[in-house]
Scaffold this motif. Structure first.
Motif, PDB file in Angstrom:
ATOM      1  N   GLU A  87     108.891 -29.484  -4.487  1.00 14.23           N
ATOM      2  CA  GLU A  87     108.981 -28.686  -3.250  1.00 14.23           C
ATOM      3  C   GLU A  87     110.418 -28.363  -2.893  1.00 14.23           C
ATOM      4  O   GLU A  87     110.727 -27.275  -2.448  1.00 14.23           O
ATOM      5  CB  GLU A  87     108.299 -29.444  -2.125  1.00 14.23           C
ATOM      6  CG  GLU A  87     106.778 -29.490  -2.265  1.00 14.23           C
ATOM      7  CD  GLU A  87     106.143 -30.329  -1.175  1.00 14.23           C
ATOM      8  OE1 GLU A  87     104.893 -30.358  -1.124  1.00 14.23           O
ATOM      9  OE2 GLU A  87     106.889 -30.942  -0.416  1.00 14.23           O
ATOM     10  N   GLN A  88     111.284 -29.362  -3.095  1.00 18.82           N
ATOM     11  CA  GLN A  88     112.715 -29.135  -2.807  1.00 18.82           C
ATOM     12  C   GLN A  88     113.278 -28.084  -3.741  1.00 18.82           C
ATOM     13  O   GLN A  88     114.092 -27.240  -3.341  1.00 18.82           O
ATOM     14  CB  GLN A  88     113.465 -30.444  -2.937  1.00 18.82           C
ATOM     15  CG  GLN A  88     113.162 -31.423  -1.786  1.00 18.82           C
ATOM     16  CD  GLN A  88     113.811 -32.769  -2.014  1.00 18.82           C
ATOM     17  OE1 GLN A  88     114.420 -33.003  -3.060  1.00 18.82           O
ATOM     18  NE2 GLN A  88     113.713 -33.649  -1.023  1.00 18.82           N
ATOM     19  N   GLU A  89     112.880 -28.149  -5.022  1.00 16.31           N
ATOM     20  CA  GLU A  89     113.378 -27.170  -5.998  1.00 16.31           C
ATOM     21  C   GLU A  89     112.892 -25.770  -5.637  1.00 16.31           C
ATOM     22  O   GLU A  89     113.628 -24.788  -5.794  1.00 16.31           O
ATOM     23  CB  GLU A  89     112.897 -27.561  -7.392  1.00 16.31           C
ATOM     24  CG  GLU A  89     113.606 -28.791  -7.931  1.00 16.31           C
ATOM     25  CD  GLU A  89     113.030 -29.210  -9.257  1.00 16.31           C
ATOM     26  OE1 GLU A  89     113.603 -30.139  -9.864  1.00 16.31           O
ATOM     27  OE2 GLU A  89     112.037 -28.606  -9.698  1.00 16.31           O
ATOM     28  N   ARG A  90     111.641 -25.655  -5.178  1.00 15.96           N
ATOM     29  CA  ARG A  90     111.149 -24.348  -4.774  1.00 15.96           C
ATOM     30  C   ARG A  90     111.864 -23.827  -3.544  1.00 15.96           C
ATOM     31  O   ARG A  90     112.155 -22.662  -3.380  1.00 15.96           O
ATOM     32  CB  ARG A  90     109.641 -24.441  -4.470  1.00 15.96           C
ATOM     33  CG  ARG A  90     108.765 -24.522  -5.735  1.00 15.96           C
ATOM     34  CD  ARG A  90     107.338 -24.105  -5.406  1.00 15.96           C
ATOM     35  NE  ARG A  90     106.766 -25.031  -4.411  1.00 15.96           N
ATOM     36  CZ  ARG A  90     106.112 -26.135  -4.734  1.00 15.96           C
ATOM     37  NH1 ARG A  90     105.932 -26.458  -5.992  1.00 15.96           N
ATOM     38  NH2 ARG A  90     105.603 -26.915  -3.803  1.00 15.96           N
ATOM     39  N   GLU A 108     103.341 -43.366  -5.529  1.00 18.50           N
ATOM     40  CA  GLU A 108     104.694 -43.143  -5.035  1.00 18.50           C
ATOM     41  C   GLU A 108     105.462 -42.215  -5.972  1.00 18.50           C
ATOM     42  O   GLU A 108     106.189 -41.324  -5.529  1.00 18.50           O
ATOM     43  CB  GLU A 108     105.426 -44.490  -4.898  1.00 18.50           C
ATOM     44  CG  GLU A 108     106.860 -44.385  -4.359  1.00 18.50           C
ATOM     45  CD  GLU A 108     106.918 -43.803  -2.951  1.00 18.50           C
ATOM     46  OE1 GLU A 108     105.889 -43.839  -2.250  1.00 18.50           O
ATOM     47  OE2 GLU A 108     107.990 -43.289  -2.559  1.00 18.50           O
ATOM     48  N   ARG A 109     105.271 -42.427  -7.314  1.00 23.08           N
ATOM     49  CA  ARG A 109     105.938 -41.542  -8.276  1.00 23.08           C
ATOM     50  C   ARG A 109     105.425 -40.115  -8.122  1.00 23.08           C
ATOM     51  O   ARG A 109     106.202 -39.159  -8.175  1.00 23.08           O
ATOM     52  CB  ARG A 109     105.663 -42.036  -9.704  1.00 23.08           C
ATOM     53  CG  ARG A 109     106.491 -43.266 -10.082  1.00 23.08           C
ATOM     54  CD  ARG A 109     106.550 -43.437 -11.598  1.00 23.08           C
ATOM     55  NE  ARG A 109     105.211 -43.487 -12.186  1.00 23.08           N
ATOM     56  CZ  ARG A 109     104.516 -44.621 -12.345  1.00 23.08           C
ATOM     57  NH1 ARG A 109     105.037 -45.758 -11.985  1.00 23.08           N
ATOM     58  NH2 ARG A 109     103.311 -44.587 -12.896  1.00 23.08           N
ATOM     59  N   GLU A 110     104.114 -39.942  -7.953  1.00 23.84           N
ATOM     60  CA  GLU A 110     103.572 -38.599  -7.768  1.00 23.84           C
ATOM     61  C   GLU A 110     104.105 -37.946  -6.492  1.00 23.84           C
ATOM     62  O   GLU A 110     104.403 -36.756  -6.470  1.00 23.84           O
ATOM     63  CB  GLU A 110     102.048 -38.681  -7.719  1.00 23.84           C
ATOM     64  CG  GLU A 110     101.405 -38.998  -9.059  1.00 23.84           C
ATOM     65  CD  GLU A 110      99.889 -39.048  -8.971  1.00 23.84           C
ATOM     66  OE1 GLU A 110      99.256 -39.208 -10.030  1.00 23.84           O
ATOM     67  OE2 GLU A 110      99.368 -38.913  -7.865  1.00 23.84           O
ATOM     68  N   ARG A 111     104.208 -38.760  -5.436  1.00 20.63           N
ATOM     69  CA  ARG A 111     104.730 -38.227  -4.163  1.00 20.63           C
ATOM     70  C   ARG A 111     106.168 -37.776  -4.313  1.00 20.63           C
ATOM     71  O   ARG A 111     106.557 -36.686  -3.858  1.00 20.63           O
ATOM     72  CB  ARG A 111     104.607 -39.310  -3.076  1.00 20.63           C
ATOM     73  CG  ARG A 111     104.960 -38.806  -1.679  1.00 20.63           C
ATOM     74  CD  ARG A 111     105.060 -39.946  -0.690  1.00 20.63           C
ATOM     75  NE  ARG A 111     106.202 -40.822  -1.000  1.00 20.63           N
ATOM     76  CZ  ARG A 111     107.458 -40.521  -0.712  1.00 20.63           C
ATOM     77  NH1 ARG A 111     107.772 -39.387  -0.102  1.00 20.63           N
ATOM     78  NH2 ARG A 111     108.429 -41.372  -1.008  1.00 20.63           N
ATOM     79  N   GLN A 112     106.996 -38.603  -4.986  1.00 22.93           N
ATOM     80  CA  GLN A 112     108.402 -38.245  -5.193  1.00 22.93           C
ATOM     81  C   GLN A 112     108.526 -37.005  -6.065  1.00 22.93           C
ATOM     82  O   GLN A 112     109.358 -36.139  -5.821  1.00 22.93           O
ATOM     83  CB  GLN A 112     109.129 -39.425  -5.834  1.00 22.93           C
ATOM     84  CG  GLN A 112     109.298 -40.618  -4.879  1.00 22.93           C
ATOM     85  CD  GLN A 112     109.964 -41.794  -5.552  1.00 22.93           C
ATOM     86  OE1 GLN A 112     110.273 -41.744  -6.728  1.00 22.93           O
ATOM     87  NE2 GLN A 112     110.202 -42.849  -4.789  1.00 22.93           N
TER      88      GLN A 112
END
Length: 236
Positions: free
Chosen positions: A233-236, A223-227
């Protein structure tokens, strides 16, 4: 004419500048598109690696669980075989011990019977000898001899009864001791079986708890890796 030439040259310079700007813009857009494509490819590759790692760990966990279940089943089967072997050995020992006691009892009884017959035979011989030797005194000693005979028979009977009672008491005591020993062994076996069962239940419970903790920790890590991936992705 000079102004016209100047205007023409300015137009040519403007056209060249616009062409260069267009080419630079297209080149920049192409580089950005390639960069995005590369990043998307890397993201997909990372997702594939994560998925493969997850599948690998799940496969390892499954193989470990199957191995543990197999080992547990084999251990239980061996324990059951050992119990059955001990039970059969105990039954064989008890049967052998019972046969030995019965054989000893028969031998004692046979010996007692033989001694009784020998004693009776000796008494008869002594009596005949005495009667022969005391034939002359028969009439005078007949009463005393009769009383002595009755007393001897009574004593012999009492002795035989006493010996029979002693033998019966000894046999009863031996049987009681054997029963007490069998009961004690059965109670000890029941206690061992109960302790073994409780230990197995505690172990199974502990293994289940440890497995649940590992799965929860693995789920939390994923879950931590997914977040983190979503954040990137959001930052990109």
């Amino acid at each position: 004419k000079a102004a016209k030439e100047k205007a023409r040259l300015a137009a040519i310079a403007k056209r060249d500048r616009e062409k260069r700007e267009k080419e630079e813009k297209e080149k920049k857009e192409k580089l950005e598109a390639e960069k995005r494509a590369k990043e998307e490819k890397e993201r997909k590759a990372k997702e594939i690696r994560i998925q493969k790692e997850k599948e690998r760990k799940e496969r390892i966990a499954k193989e470990k669980a199957e191995k543990e279940a197999k080992e547990k089943a084999e251990k239980e089967a061996k324990a059951q075989q050992a119990k059955e072997r001990i039970r059969k050995q105990k039954e064989a020992f008890e049967k052998k011990e019972k046969e030995r006691l019965e054989r000893e009892q028969k031998e004692k009884q046979a010996k007692a019977d033989k001694e009784a017959r020998l004693k009776a035979s000796r008494e008869r011989q002594e009596k005949l000898k005495k009667e022969k030797e005391d034939k002359a005194k028969k009439e005078r000693e007949e009463k005393a001899a009769k009383e002595k005979k009755e007393r001897q028979e009574r004593l012999a009977k009492e002795k035989a009864e006493k010996e029979a009672k002693a033998k019966a008491a000894a046999a009863k005591q031996a049987q009681a001791q054997a029963q007490a020993k069998a009961k004690q062994e059965a109670e000890a076996k029941a206690k061992r079986d109960k302790e073994a069962k409780e230990a197995a239940e505690r172990k199974a419970k502990q293994e289940a708890e440890e497995k649940a903790k590992r799965e929860a920790a693995e789920k939390e890590r994923l879950e931590r890796e997914r977040q983190q991936k979503q954040k990137l992705e959001q930052e990109r």
